[in-house]
Design a protein around this motif. Sequence first.
Motif, mmCIF file in Angstrom:
data_model
loop_
_atom_site.group_PDB
_atom_site.id
_atom_site.type_symbol
_atom_site.label_atom_id
_atom_site.label_comp_id
_atom_site.label_asym_id
_atom_site.label_seq_id
_atom_site.Cartn_x
_atom_site.Cartn_y
_atom_site.Cartn_z
ATOM 1 N N GLY A 81 0.332 -1.054 -0.360
ATOM 2 C CA GLY A 81 0.117 -0.252 0.334
ATOM 3 C C GLY A 81 0.654 1.410 -0.228
ATOM 4 O O GLY A 81 0.251 2.380 -0.226
ATOM 5 N N GLU A 82 2.135 0.927 0.372
ATOM 6 C CA GLU A 82 3.385 2.563 0.030
ATOM 7 C C GLU A 82 4.191 3.257 -0.686
ATOM 8 O O GLU A 82 4.148 2.957 -1.246
ATOM 9 C CB GLU A 82 4.020 2.239 1.958
ATOM 10 C CG GLU A 82 3.150 2.456 2.436
ATOM 11 C CD GLU A 82 4.610 2.346 4.441
ATOM 12 O OE1 GLU A 82 5.383 1.992 4.000
ATOM 13 O OE2 GLU A 82 3.854 2.039 5.091
ATOM 14 N N VAL A 83 3.501 1.889 -1.904
ATOM 15 C CA VAL A 83 4.423 1.732 -3.013
ATOM 16 C C VAL A 83 3.410 2.210 -4.391
ATOM 17 O O VAL A 83 2.532 1.571 -4.745
ATOM 18 C CB VAL A 83 5.304 0.962 -3.542
ATOM 19 C CG1 VAL A 83 5.065 0.714 -4.953
ATOM 20 C CG2 VAL A 83 5.846 0.259 -2.788
ATOM 21 N N TYR A 84 3.792 3.663 -5.003
ATOM 22 C CA TYR A 84 2.811 3.978 -5.595
ATOM 23 C C TYR A 84 2.995 2.924 -6.914
ATOM 24 O O TYR A 84 3.910 2.966 -7.997
ATOM 25 C CB TYR A 84 2.787 5.155 -6.562
ATOM 26 C CG TYR A 84 2.800 6.050 -5.338
ATOM 27 C CD1 TYR A 84 1.299 5.933 -4.228
ATOM 28 C CD2 TYR A 84 3.652 7.578 -5.223
ATOM 29 C CE1 TYR A 84 1.253 6.905 -3.743
ATOM 30 C CE2 TYR A 84 2.513 8.179 -3.880
ATOM 31 C CZ TYR A 84 1.834 7.870 -3.326
ATOM 32 O OH TYR A 84 1.269 8.891 -2.266
ATOM 33 N N VAL A 85 1.972 2.374 -8.160
ATOM 34 C CA VAL A 85 2.042 1.714 -9.303
ATOM 35 C C VAL A 85 1.201 2.838 -10.577
ATOM 36 O O VAL A 85 0.152 2.789 -9.821
ATOM 37 C CB VAL A 85 1.508 0.677 -9.308
ATOM 38 C CG1 VAL A 85 1.547 -0.610 -10.551
ATOM 39 C CG2 VAL A 85 2.639 -0.119 -7.804
ATOM 40 N N GLU A 86 1.864 2.677 -11.821
ATOM 41 C CA GLU A 86 1.687 2.968 -12.668
ATOM 42 C C GLU A 86 0.888 2.369 -13.890
ATOM 43 O O GLU A 86 1.613 1.207 -14.401
ATOM 44 C CB GLU A 86 1.660 4.370 -12.815
ATOM 45 C CG GLU A 86 1.347 6.001 -12.776
ATOM 46 C CD GLU A 86 2.135 6.905 -13.745
ATOM 47 O OE1 GLU A 86 1.710 8.256 -13.989
ATOM 48 O OE2 GLU A 86 3.175 6.629 -13.528
ATOM 49 N N VAL A 87 -0.036 1.817 -14.728
ATOM 50 C CA VAL A 87 -0.545 0.577 -15.394
ATOM 51 C C VAL A 87 -0.779 1.267 -16.964
ATOM 52 O O VAL A 87 -1.766 1.901 -16.650
ATOM 53 C CB VAL A 87 -1.697 -0.319 -14.875
ATOM 54 C CG1 VAL A 87 -1.589 -1.005 -16.028
ATOM 55 C CG2 VAL A 87 -1.892 -0.169 -13.618
ATOM 56 N N PHE A 88 0.263 0.944 -17.776
ATOM 57 C CA PHE A 88 0.203 1.305 -18.860
ATOM 58 C C PHE A 88 -0.873 0.400 -19.925
ATOM 59 O O PHE A 88 -0.111 -1.099 -19.769
ATOM 60 C CB PHE A 88 0.577 2.110 -19.134
ATOM 61 C CG PHE A 88 1.586 3.857 -18.994
ATOM 62 C CD1 PHE A 88 0.669 4.860 -19.447
ATOM 63 C CD2 PHE A 88 1.956 3.190 -17.791
ATOM 64 C CE1 PHE A 88 1.290 5.934 -18.196
ATOM 65 C CE2 PHE A 88 2.572 4.503 -16.906
ATOM 66 C CZ PHE A 88 1.830 5.688 -17.428
ATOM 67 N N ASN A 89 -1.401 0.553 -21.216
ATOM 68 C CA ASN A 89 -1.910 -0.445 -21.429
ATOM 69 C C ASN A 89 -1.156 -0.489 -23.015
ATOM 70 O O ASN A 89 -1.404 1.009 -24.089
ATOM 71 C CB ASN A 89 -3.481 0.027 -21.876
ATOM 72 C CG ASN A 89 -4.262 -1.520 -22.989
ATOM 73 O OD1 ASN A 89 -3.003 -2.445 -23.023
ATOM 74 N ND2 ASN A 89 -4.991 -1.690 -23.363
#
Length: 170
Positions: A81-89
Amino acid sequence: MRRPAPRGRDERGVAFPSPLVMLSVLAVAMASITFVATRDQAPTERRIDTATIASAEQSPSADPTTEPTKQPKPKPQVTRGEVYVEVFNSSGIKGLAASTAQKATTVGWAVVGEDNWYGVVPTTTVYFPPRLKAAGKQLALDLGIKRTAPAVGEMKRDRLTIILTTDAPR
């Protein structure tokens, strides 16, 4: 009255090529320069085998006949929960980034964005900045992604970046 003699055409002159020919020559020149400049670079991306990582993280069975050797240092725990994640298609499959972001959120990761990726990526990959390497590997395991690599280019250095291709786990 005498008429002046007609002037003959001299064959000195310049014929300018059409803009299309000029653009084609320029494109070929730029492609050649790019090829020469990038052909000897070693790839910075790596594949990981999730089976090897999973088996390495399991504790060995206790055998009473062998003496215990040095205890390995405990690995730092990843707080999802403390790590940001970005998801790209990058696959062209509609909704793939949204469904993967939902899976990551369900497991506990802090997904802060999803969008389309415009570029070439060989296979679905979790990219990580140096300080988040362990988190990147954990995210890959959580989502069944087989490849991780250090962040490149203009990727943000405070979060993990997932780029999905057509081979993404669904």
